[in-house]
Design a protein around this motif. Structure first.
Motif, PDB file in Angstrom:
ATOM      1  N   SER A   1       0.748  -1.437  -0.002  1.00  0.00           N
ATOM      2  CA  SER A   1      -0.104   0.035  -0.030  1.00  0.00           C
ATOM      3  C   SER A   1       1.011   1.243  -0.010  1.00  0.00           C
ATOM      4  CB  SER A   1      -0.872   0.059   1.176  1.00  0.00           C
ATOM      5  OG  SER A   1      -0.188  -0.065   2.399  1.00  0.00           O
ATOM      6  N   ARG A   2       1.978   1.376   0.626  1.00  0.00           N
ATOM      7  CA  ARG A   2       3.024   2.418   0.622  1.00  0.00           C
ATOM      8  C   ARG A   2       3.334   2.765  -0.748  1.00  0.00           C
ATOM      9  NH1 ARG A   2       7.546   1.933   4.785  1.00  0.00           N
ATOM     10  NH2 ARG A   2       7.640   4.082   4.413  1.00  0.00           N
ATOM     11  N   LEU A   3       3.732   1.664  -1.551  1.00  0.00           N
ATOM     12  CA  LEU A   3       4.180   1.772  -2.851  1.00  0.00           C
ATOM     13  C   LEU A   3       2.939   2.292  -3.871  1.00  0.00           C
ATOM     14  CD1 LEU A   3       6.452   1.751  -5.137  1.00  0.00           C
ATOM     15  CD2 LEU A   3       5.762  -0.559  -5.553  1.00  0.00           C
ATOM     16  N   ARG A   4       1.869   1.786  -3.494  1.00  0.00           N
ATOM     17  CA  ARG A   4       0.491   1.984  -4.290  1.00  0.00           C
ATOM     18  C   ARG A   4       0.392   3.712  -4.017  1.00  0.00           C
ATOM     19  NH1 ARG A   4      -4.685   2.352  -3.285  1.00  0.00           N
ATOM     20  NH2 ARG A   4      -6.384   1.731  -5.071  1.00  0.00           N
ATOM     21  N   LYS A   5       0.406   4.141  -2.835  1.00  0.00           N
ATOM     22  CA  LYS A   5       0.143   5.435  -2.606  1.00  0.00           C
ATOM     23  C   LYS A   5       1.173   6.223  -3.420  1.00  0.00           C
ATOM     24  CE  LYS A   5       0.186   8.907   1.118  1.00  0.00           C
ATOM     25  NZ  LYS A   5       0.340   9.141   2.610  1.00  0.00           N
ATOM     26  N   PHE A   6       2.251   5.968  -3.764  1.00  0.00           N
ATOM     27  CA  PHE A   6       3.314   6.618  -4.665  1.00  0.00           C
ATOM     28  C   PHE A   6       2.957   6.740  -5.949  1.00  0.00           C
ATOM     29  CE2 PHE A   6       5.686   7.927  -0.993  1.00  0.00           C
ATOM     30  CZ  PHE A   6       6.484   8.990  -1.183  1.00  0.00           C
ATOM     31  N   ARG A   7       2.237   5.853  -6.394  1.00  0.00           N
ATOM     32  CA  ARG A   7       2.068   5.376  -7.848  1.00  0.00           C
ATOM     33  C   ARG A   7       1.590   6.659  -8.698  1.00  0.00           C
ATOM     34  NH1 ARG A   7       5.454   1.495  -9.794  1.00  0.00           N
ATOM     35  NH2 ARG A   7       4.852  -0.653  -8.730  1.00  0.00           N
ATOM     36  N   GLN A   8       0.690   7.494  -8.134  1.00  0.00           N
ATOM     37  CA  GLN A   8       0.009   8.389  -8.727  1.00  0.00           C
ATOM     38  C   GLN A   8       0.950   9.510  -9.194  1.00  0.00           C
ATOM     39  OE1 GLN A   8      -2.718   9.404  -5.244  1.00  0.00           O
ATOM     40  NE2 GLN A   8      -2.987  10.959  -6.569  1.00  0.00           N
ATOM     41  N   ASN A   9       2.202   9.571  -8.563  1.00  0.00           N
ATOM     42  CA  ASN A   9       3.054  10.603  -8.700  1.00  0.00           C
ATOM     43  C   ASN A   9       4.087  10.382  -9.848  1.00  0.00           C
ATOM     44  OD1 ASN A   9       2.606  12.282  -6.058  1.00  0.00           O
ATOM     45  ND2 ASN A   9       3.389  10.558  -4.981  1.00  0.00           N
ATOM     46  N   PHE A  10       4.129   9.147 -10.594  1.00  0.00           N
ATOM     47  CA  PHE A  10       4.941   9.059 -11.510  1.00  0.00           C
ATOM     48  C   PHE A  10       4.274   8.087 -12.400  1.00  0.00           C
ATOM     49  CE2 PHE A  10       6.939   7.217  -7.755  1.00  0.00           C
ATOM     50  CZ  PHE A  10       6.445   5.628  -7.919  1.00  0.00           C
ATOM     51  N   GLN A  11       4.034   8.303 -13.884  1.00  0.00           N
ATOM     52  CA  GLN A  11       3.726   7.633 -14.810  1.00  0.00           C
ATOM     53  C   GLN A  11       4.600   7.354 -16.040  1.00  0.00           C
ATOM     54  OE1 GLN A  11       0.333   6.114 -14.791  1.00  0.00           O
ATOM     55  NE2 GLN A  11       0.648   6.419 -12.574  1.00  0.00           N
ATOM     56  N   MET A  12       4.244   6.580 -16.912  1.00  0.00           N
ATOM     57  CA  MET A  12       4.972   6.240 -18.128  1.00  0.00           C
ATOM     58  C   MET A  12       4.226   6.204 -19.409  1.00  0.00           C
ATOM     59  SD  MET A  12       7.876   3.033 -18.138  1.00  0.00           S
ATOM     60  CE  MET A  12       9.360   3.314 -19.257  1.00  0.00           C
ATOM     61  N   VAL A  13       4.792   6.927 -20.513  1.00  0.00           N
ATOM     62  CA  VAL A  13       4.492   6.803 -21.644  1.00  0.00           C
ATOM     63  C   VAL A  13       5.246   5.764 -22.433  1.00  0.00           C
ATOM     64  CG1 VAL A  13       4.156   7.883 -23.753  1.00  0.00           C
ATOM     65  CG2 VAL A  13       3.681   9.257 -21.832  1.00  0.00           C
TER      66      VAL A  13
END
Length: 340
Positions: A102-114
């Motif tokens: 859950s701690r990693l999942r919380k950070f997921r929205q901060n970085f994305q990939m194209v």
């Protein structure tokens, strides 16, 4: 040192730290090589080997190099799509290298990939609207009606029509599919986007449109980009600073202007010499590298580039050069610039 001087120094240091969005320290990613019936480990493919870099908020850092040099693996490891073998990934002041669950999942929205392939990265069985809002559903409690309205606005913003919400990926061209991928990345309002060869699969006539779109979106949404590519002209057009990779190592880092006008590393000099000169009256000396890129499972000793370097010295076979600043804001890993 006076108390006032110490306070001023600490203030400047904290201010500099606040400008840094991403800091990568000594990142390594090794893939184990197995053999035999029992799949025993016999070695490692050193895809990323001791890479360190920083990204400031709002800038575009270009990562360039030949195919297989570790650019994409670096990007995927930073995003935690694959786990690092060693090193640190510090995002907005927090070490995310070992985050799980859950701690990693919380950070997921901060970085994305194209992703590179705009078709393979999209689920062909889903409507475009659902592809784009899928990541958003994981981080919001908005109603379906609110989400639909938001996604339609986003599709229009990336150059599509709101009615495209109901279509499927096969109904679009390559450039339009990449716009869908960009919209999906923007849906969760990230701070960092890693663009992995985002235009290499597109027609030349479409590439500039997508690149200009990325630039416009960066300004509008205050985005930070790690832009990965092998096309030097594309990297030059997009980047504020550039890092040059070779066989899993970062061999040179500098400003856009410094890398293209005054490259220091022999590998960078060879890459920039391959850029076509638009003025036919100007002659440009081409540097042709001999031999092939070594096997990352068994890289050369010392400097990894010495087997192809036109100015290699005997000590290059023994000493591993460290990336260090030899000019203001211009770093290079090469023994030619060794003070000793």
């Amino acid at each position: 040192m006076s108390e006032q001087s110490v306070m001023e120094r600490d203030h400047q240091h904290s201010q500099a730290d606040s400008d840094v969005l991403l800091e990568v320290k000594n990142l390594k990613k090794y893939f184990p090589v197995t053999a035999g019936f029992f799949k025993r480990k016999v070695g490692d493919v050193k895809a990323v080997d001791n890479v360190s870099l920083t990204l400031k908020k709002g800038e575009t850092f270009g990562l360039v190099g030949e195919s297989g040099c570790g650019k994409s693996t670096t990007g995927r490891t930073i995003l935690r799509l694959t786990n690092a073998t060693d090193g640190q990934i510090i995002f907005d002041g927090q070490d995310i290298t070992r985050l799980r669950g859950s701690r990693l999942r919380k950070f997921r929205q901060n970085f994305q990939m194209v992703f590179q392939d705009p078709y393979a990265s999209l689920n062909t069985k889903m409507m475009v609207g659902h592809i784009v809002d899928e990541p958003l559903r994981n981080f919001t409690d908005k109603s379906s009606k609110q989400l639909k309205s938001q996604i339609k606005e986003l599709l229009v913003r990336v150059g599509l029509r709101d009615t495209d919400y109901y279509k499927y990926p096969h109904e679009f061209s390559g450039g339009q599919r990449q716009r869908i991928g960009i919209a999906r990345a923007l849906a969760v309002n990230p701070k960092l986007i890693i663009a992995d060869e985002p235009v290499s699969a597109l027609d030349v006539s479409i590439q500039s449109q997508v690149l200009n779109l990325l630039k416009d979106l960066q300004e509008e949404f205050n985005l930070t980009y790690l832009f990965i590519a092998h096309d030097l002209s594309v990297v030059k057009h997009m980047s504020d600073r550039i890092g040059v990779m070779y066989l899993g190592h970062l061999v040179e880092v500098g400003s856009n202007e410094a890398i293209y006008k005054e490259p220091l590393h022999p590998y960078t000099q060879a890459l920039t010499s391959a850029i076509p000169e638009p003025d036919p009256t100007k002659k440009k000396e081409r540097i042709i590298l001999e031999g092939d890129v070594p096997n990352p499972q068994n890289p050369p000793s010392g400097c990894v580039f010495h087997t192809r370097c036109p100015v290699a010295m005997p000590k290059c076979k023994e000493i591993v050069p460290q990336l260090r600043e030899v000019r203001p804001n211009h770093e290079v890993a090469c023994l030619l610039y060794d003070e000793d």
